[in-house]
Design a protein around this motif. Structure first.
Motif, short mmCIF file in Angstrom:
data_model
loop_
_atom_site.label_atom_id
_atom_site.label_comp_id
_atom_site.label_asym_id
_atom_site.label_seq_id
_atom_site.Cartn_x
_atom_site.Cartn_y
_atom_site.Cartn_z
N THR A 100 62.73 21.23 23.54
CA THR A 100 64.23 21.45 23.97
C THR A 100 64.47 22.99 23.71
OG1 THR A 100 65.00 20.68 21.75
CG2 THR A 100 64.98 19.28 23.54
N ASP A 101 63.69 23.68 22.73
CA ASP A 101 64.17 25.15 22.65
C ASP A 101 62.81 25.80 22.46
OD1 ASP A 101 67.15 25.39 22.60
OD2 ASP A 101 66.74 23.62 21.20
N ASP B 263 62.95 17.32 21.15
CA ASP B 263 63.78 16.41 21.48
C ASP B 263 63.69 15.51 20.04
OD1 ASP B 263 65.84 14.75 22.01
OD2 ASP B 263 64.61 13.70 23.81
N THR C 186 66.40 13.24 19.17
CA THR C 186 67.36 12.31 19.35
C THR C 186 67.02 10.98 18.42
OG1 THR C 186 67.95 12.88 21.52
CG2 THR C 186 68.76 10.94 20.65
N VAL D 31 60.66 25.69 27.86
CA VAL D 31 61.55 24.59 27.72
C VAL D 31 61.18 23.51 28.94
CG1 VAL D 31 64.03 24.04 27.79
CG2 VAL D 31 63.12 25.94 26.58
N GLY D 32 61.31 22.15 28.42
CA GLY D 32 61.04 21.17 29.45
C GLY D 32 59.62 20.61 29.37
N TYR E 275 56.35 18.84 27.89
CA TYR E 275 56.07 17.70 26.95
C TYR E 275 54.76 17.92 26.27
CZ TYR E 275 55.84 13.03 25.37
OH TYR E 275 55.44 12.00 24.41
#
Length: 373
Positions: free
Chosen positions: A107-108, A127, A129, A188-189, A191
């Motif tokens: 994400t960053d 990420d 979450t 970023v993005g 995986y």
């Protein structure tokens, strides 16, 4: 008709004579060719034999005669400072391969190549979450258990919450020391799986190198000793380094030599010297060392005891027990024994040659003179 028959007989005789003549010429040519080939083969054989044996095949082989020659040499003193040659390449004093300890989408990315970072800085974030949800859920459960649950439930829930918070921390990559970002392999993005390397941080405030030092030279090396290094990329002057680490164990090379992998460190290297650059240099021991030396060929060792043949003032000789240390290139250092600088020692050598008769006394020259070592 009789005339015709005579003509035919004459023609037949002429043809027979011509065939005989041609046959003789062919035989002569064949014989000449064979003789020439034989001479060429014989000449090549003689040339090759002479080249390999330094004599003709029909020459008699001279018998070799062996004789023992005695050569005199002096015990001498040498004053020197020890210089140990070095070579190698430099690398950062510290390297951090930034490993992502959790799997997820990036994400960053908070830094880029060339950025300066401080210890504890967050470099990358994934990420988180699901990890946040797990922590929040366990925190709520912990509050409920504090009111209605048992002590055992409380302890287990606290352990589960601690494990969940660790997994939340794993979604961030942290700098382990002050340094500079040398490589970034993440965007970023992306995986990433747990255990993947995403970035490299190095500390260039100091550079280090591991140099191989022979076991003979290790007696002159100690921690804190200075070394002088020369880099092709830094032509202004030499660069000073310091011996920063000496291992407790040496190793054995394929050439049968014992060596130590000693670490040297450069403090505050110039910008023109980057990790991976090669150097040549030396370590010089402080002060001068006086050594008493003699030819190793003068030393005879039998059953662990070393002796030399010492020539006395009256021309007689005596065997002297000695303790020596071989320094290489045919020279040994005298450690103990009844020898002093200026004494004469005898070296016995076996001379084997076809002209050894001259060495026995058949020649016109004198005996061997004193050799300087």
């Amino acid at each position: 008709m009789h005339d015709t028959s005579n003509e035919l007989n004459t023609e037949h005789q002429v043809r027979n004579q011509l065939r005989k003549k041609l046959r003789k010429q062919r035989v002569k040519r064949l014989i000449t060719t064979f003789i020439l080939l034989a001479l060429i083969v014989f000449g090549l054989y003689v040339y090759t034999f002479y080249k390999e044996n330094s004599r003709f095949p029909w020459a008699r082989v001279k018998e070799q005669v062996s004789t023992v020659k005695e050569v005199e040499a002096k015990v001498y003193e040498n004053v020197f400072s020890t210089t140990i040659d070095l070579s190698g390449f430099v690398e950062p004093i510290e390297i951090q391969k930034v490993i992502l300890r959790a799997a997820g989408a990036v994400t960053d990315v908070f830094v880029k190549e060339g950025d300066q970072v401080q210890k504890g800085d967050v470099l990358i974030a994934l990420d988180n979450t699901s990890q946040l949800y797990e922590v929040a859920n366990l925190q709520a459960e912990l509050e409920r258990i504090k009111l209605t649950g048992s002590q055992r439930e409380l302890e287990l829930t606290e352990l589960r919450l601690k494990s969940a918070m660790n997994r939340l921390d794993y979604t961030k990559a942290i700098a382990n020391f002050d340094g500079v970002v040398a490589e970034v392999n993440v965007s970023v993005g992306d995986y990433f799986d747990a255990g993947s390397s995403a970035m490299t941080i190095i500390d260039r405030s100091r550079l280090k190198a591991t140099v191989e030092i022979d076991e003979i030279d290790m007696q002159y090396v100690q921690l804190g000793q200075k070394a002088v290094l020369y880099f092709d990329s830094y032509s202004e002057s030499s660069i000073e380094a310091e011996v920063s680490y000496i291992p407790m164990l040496g190793r054995y090379t394929n050439q049968g030599i014992g060596v130590m992998d000693v670490e040297i460190t450069i403090a505050n290297p110039p910008n023109s010297v980057a990790p991976g650059y090669t150097f040549e240099g030396a370590i010089t021991s402080e002060g001068e060392t006086k050594l008493i030396l003699l030819p190793q060929s003068a030393v005879t060792t039998t059953r662990g005891t070393s002796t030399v043949t010492k020539k006395l003032a009256d021309g007689s000789t005596v065997k002297v027990p000695v303790t020596v240390k071989y320094l290489g290139e045919g020279i040994s250092q005298l450690l103990s024994g009844d020898l002093k600088v200026g004494d004469t020692v005898i070296i016995r050598r076996t001379d084997t040659s076809a002209s050894a008769f001259a060495a026995i006394g058949g020649g016109t020259g004198g005996g061997p003179g004193m050799r300087a070592f």
